[in-house]
Design a protein around this motif. Sequence first.
Motif, short mmCIF file in Angstrom:
data_model
loop_
_atom_site.label_atom_id
_atom_site.label_comp_id
_atom_site.label_asym_id
_atom_site.label_seq_id
_atom_site.Cartn_x
_atom_site.Cartn_y
_atom_site.Cartn_z
N THR A 264 -6.26 -5.51 -15.08
CA THR A 264 -6.18 -6.32 -16.29
C THR A 264 -5.43 -7.62 -15.99
OG1 THR A 264 -4.14 -5.22 -16.95
CG2 THR A 264 -6.22 -4.31 -17.80
N ALA A 265 -5.66 -8.63 -16.82
CA ALA A 265 -5.03 -9.94 -16.63
C ALA A 265 -3.52 -9.80 -16.52
CB ALA A 265 -5.40 -10.86 -17.78
N GLY A 266 -2.93 -10.47 -15.53
CA GLY A 266 -1.49 -10.44 -15.32
C GLY A 266 -0.99 -9.37 -14.39
N THR A 267 -1.87 -8.43 -14.00
CA THR A 267 -1.46 -7.35 -13.10
C THR A 267 -1.18 -7.91 -11.70
OG1 THR A 267 -2.80 -5.75 -14.29
CG2 THR A 267 -2.12 -5.16 -12.05
N VAL A 268 -0.04 -7.55 -11.12
CA VAL A 268 0.26 -7.93 -9.74
C VAL A 268 -0.47 -6.95 -8.81
CG1 VAL A 268 2.04 -8.16 -7.97
CG2 VAL A 268 2.48 -8.96 -10.31
N ILE A 269 -1.43 -7.46 -8.06
CA ILE A 269 -2.22 -6.62 -7.17
C ILE A 269 -1.54 -6.47 -5.81
CG2 ILE A 269 -4.49 -6.35 -6.08
CD1 ILE A 269 -5.59 -8.23 -8.27
N VAL A 270 -0.99 -7.56 -5.30
CA VAL A 270 -0.27 -7.56 -4.03
C VAL A 270 1.06 -8.26 -4.27
CG1 VAL A 270 -0.24 -8.40 -1.66
CG2 VAL A 270 -2.39 -7.62 -2.67
N GLU A 271 2.13 -7.61 -3.84
CA GLU A 271 3.46 -8.20 -4.00
C GLU A 271 3.88 -8.86 -2.69
OE1 GLU A 271 5.80 -9.89 -5.65
OE2 GLU A 271 5.76 -8.20 -7.08
N ALA A 272 4.42 -10.06 -2.79
CA ALA A 272 4.88 -10.76 -1.60
C ALA A 272 5.99 -9.98 -0.91
CB ALA A 272 5.38 -12.16 -1.97
N ASP A 273 5.94 -9.96 0.42
CA ASP A 273 6.97 -9.34 1.26
C ASP A 273 7.07 -7.83 1.08
OD1 ASP A 273 7.71 -11.84 2.35
OD2 ASP A 273 8.97 -12.23 0.59
N ALA A 274 6.03 -7.22 0.51
CA ALA A 274 5.99 -5.76 0.42
C ALA A 274 5.56 -5.19 1.77
CB ALA A 274 5.02 -5.34 -0.69
N ALA A 275 5.37 -3.87 1.81
CA ALA A 275 4.94 -3.23 3.06
C ALA A 275 3.58 -3.78 3.47
CB ALA A 275 4.86 -1.72 2.86
N PRO A 276 3.32 -3.86 4.78
CA PRO A 276 2.02 -4.35 5.24
C PRO A 276 0.86 -3.57 4.60
CG PRO A 276 3.53 -4.14 7.08
CD PRO A 276 4.21 -3.52 5.90
N LEU A 277 -0.21 -4.28 4.28
CA LEU A 277 -1.35 -3.66 3.63
C LEU A 277 -2.23 -2.93 4.63
CD1 LEU A 277 -2.42 -6.60 1.26
CD2 LEU A 277 -0.92 -4.67 0.74
N ASP A 278 -2.91 -1.87 4.17
CA ASP A 278 -3.90 -1.20 5.00
C ASP A 278 -5.31 -1.42 4.47
OD1 ASP A 278 -3.92 0.34 2.73
OD2 ASP A 278 -3.13 2.15 3.68
N SER A 279 -5.43 -2.21 3.39
CA SER A 279 -6.75 -2.51 2.81
C SER A 279 -6.78 -3.97 2.39
CB SER A 279 -7.02 -1.64 1.58
OG SER A 279 -7.03 -0.26 1.91
N LEU A 280 -7.97 -4.54 2.43
CA LEU A 280 -8.16 -5.89 1.92
C LEU A 280 -9.04 -5.82 0.68
CD1 LEU A 280 -11.26 -6.76 2.96
CD2 LEU A 280 -10.07 -6.93 5.13
N TYR A 281 -9.10 -6.92 -0.07
CA TYR A 281 -9.82 -6.92 -1.34
C TYR A 281 -10.82 -8.07 -1.39
CZ TYR A 281 -5.93 -3.95 -2.94
OH TYR A 281 -5.01 -2.95 -3.08
N VAL A 282 -11.96 -7.81 -2.06
CA VAL A 282 -12.95 -8.84 -2.33
C VAL A 282 -13.12 -8.92 -3.84
CG1 VAL A 282 -15.31 -9.65 -1.95
CG2 VAL A 282 -14.14 -8.32 -0.16
N VAL A 283 -12.97 -10.10 -4.41
CA VAL A 283 -13.14 -10.27 -5.85
C VAL A 283 -14.62 -10.14 -6.19
CG1 VAL A 283 -12.83 -11.81 -7.82
CG2 VAL A 283 -11.15 -11.81 -5.95
N ARG A 284 -14.93 -9.20 -7.10
CA ARG A 284 -16.33 -9.02 -7.54
C ARG A 284 -16.59 -9.76 -8.84
NH1 ARG A 284 -20.59 -9.59 -8.66
NH2 ARG A 284 -22.43 -8.23 -8.57
N VAL A 285 -15.73 -9.57 -9.81
CA VAL A 285 -15.84 -10.25 -11.10
C VAL A 285 -14.44 -10.67 -11.53
CG1 VAL A 285 -16.51 -10.07 -13.52
CG2 VAL A 285 -17.86 -8.88 -11.77
N GLY A 286 -14.30 -11.88 -12.05
CA GLY A 286 -13.01 -12.35 -12.51
C GLY A 286 -12.38 -13.31 -11.52
#
Length: 610
Positions: free
Chosen positions: A35-57
């Motif tokens: 939903t609008a305003g949700t933090v999906i990735v936080e700066a300086d958090a643990a390294p990610l194991d997945s990447l994201y592709v924007v589909r809609v929005g």
Amino acid sequence: MKEFLDFLGAQSPYDRLDDHDLTRLAKAVEVEYFTAGTVIVEADAAPLDSLYVVRVGAVEIVDRGRVTDVLGAGETFGHISVLSGLPPPLQVRAAEDTLCYRLPDPRTLLQHPDRLRFSHYGGLVARERLISSGGSAARLERPIGEVAHPITWCDADDSIRTVAALMTDAGRSCALYIRAGQIGIVTDDDFRRRVATGEVGVDAPISAIASSPAIAMSVDRTVSTAYLFMVEQGIHHLVVVDAVGTAVGVVRVVDMAAAEVRNPLVIRSAAAAATTMDELVDASRLLTPTTVELWESGLPVEHIGALLSAMTESIYRKIIELHTTTSPLAELDCSWMLMGSLGRREPLPNSDVDTALAWAVKGPTDVEFTREYVAAATEPLITALTRCGLAPCPQGLNASSPLFNRSQRQWREIADVWRANPDKIDYLLMASTVLDARPITRPALIQPMRTALVGGIGRDAFTRALSRFSMSDRPPSGFVRGFVVEHFGEQRGHLNLKKSGLRPVASLARALAQRTGDPTGSTPQRLERAHRSGLLTADEADALSGAFSLFYHLVFDSQIAAIKTGAPVESAIDPATLDPLERRHLRSAFRTISGIQDRLSRKWFGYEGI
């Protein structure tokens, strides 16, 4: 799964995958909704194991509370952390209700993950945060001491045979010695060129094939600075020295950056090795694809521009070498100059090659060397530029024009005339052009002209007139619907960022450089000197440099996109193609430039800028 296949297969860089890898990727997709305003990735958090592709929005890229980019459908985020193994450098949050595809690390899934060549976030990402991500920029901003190798030492009188054994045992490609307080260096290339060919025997002293003094650089300089210097010099080894000049290591060009950015030295070496124009033309064909590859590797465009300048200069140097062995040019000492954006080392992919020539007769002669005579002799060089795929200036700013081809004395005399007549627009235009000149041979020949421009009787009136002349380049006010609002009218569907953005900043920086008495360097370097001289505040210098960088990024990116699609390469962009964030940044940059121009106009002339 067909929906995943169809969508990913139509997006860069996933469209480069073969059917098998694309299917593997589609099978691994997990759909997530934010939903609008949700933090999906936080700066300086643990390294990610997945990447994201924007589909809609859409998602916002946030740097310390400031939105620096907005990504829409088809764009990827999170890949920097996944591929580097480092914490995410920036926060990502949903700008509106957004649907994303979540994908695992492609290196664990695909047979050919190397076909995925991701870009960093847009050019507005804060530079220091991008550097912290561990990408190409990070590699280039390290001190060269971090990539230096230990030194293999020898004596200047050691035999070539002995030093070859030392280098082999140490696994090194060079060795150093000290003689009479100077550092000498021998490299594997010296062995190939001088010993393997039989020119020098293996029992000769190593000093017979070594170079002395060795080219060196301070240990605290960056990899970026060292790499560009090595490209310009055409060398593969650089001695690293401490503050007192003691050698502490050696860096090789292969250690300086990733493999995909080593091509500039390939071009430099190929140009230097060319013995005919046909060979040089072949080397020059690498210029455009190498520039595109550098861009795709994620290097900062300012660095790419400097490398493009160095590669172009190497081609022009070889043209000079191939065309100046016969009369009349062979009888002259020549200072060949690059002008304009190449002179400032900030060219665009479609930049013209603006050239000029200062000369002096080497010795007594019965020949009358006139401007017209020497200018005509340079015509083959201008033709050679075209053969190499480089565009001479269509407006005639070429060494083949008598206007830009003068003896050392004539350049000094005409500079005195320009300075003594500050009310003549044509003279101010010529002087502005020459202030960007960068000599690539015999720089001492143009020093009298530079001294005449920045000093002498009438300097204050000339500097004042040049400053007023620089204010004639004004940015637009902004955009209204599809119109670009200029100071003298409106233009629909057209925004020439070279004219409306880069030129006003470059012109102002040139005028400031005249006031500091040092016309050398790039636009950002001139602005920094103006700040140190008290002509600009720190905020003004940073704001102007930031605006220049923004314009340069947008135009450079647009021109690379045109090259890749075969479209005409231009400096104009369609305002309708800009997203709302880019338009806001541009408006802010335009307002900033106008505000600084107005402040300086009040200070220098007592009125607002025209």
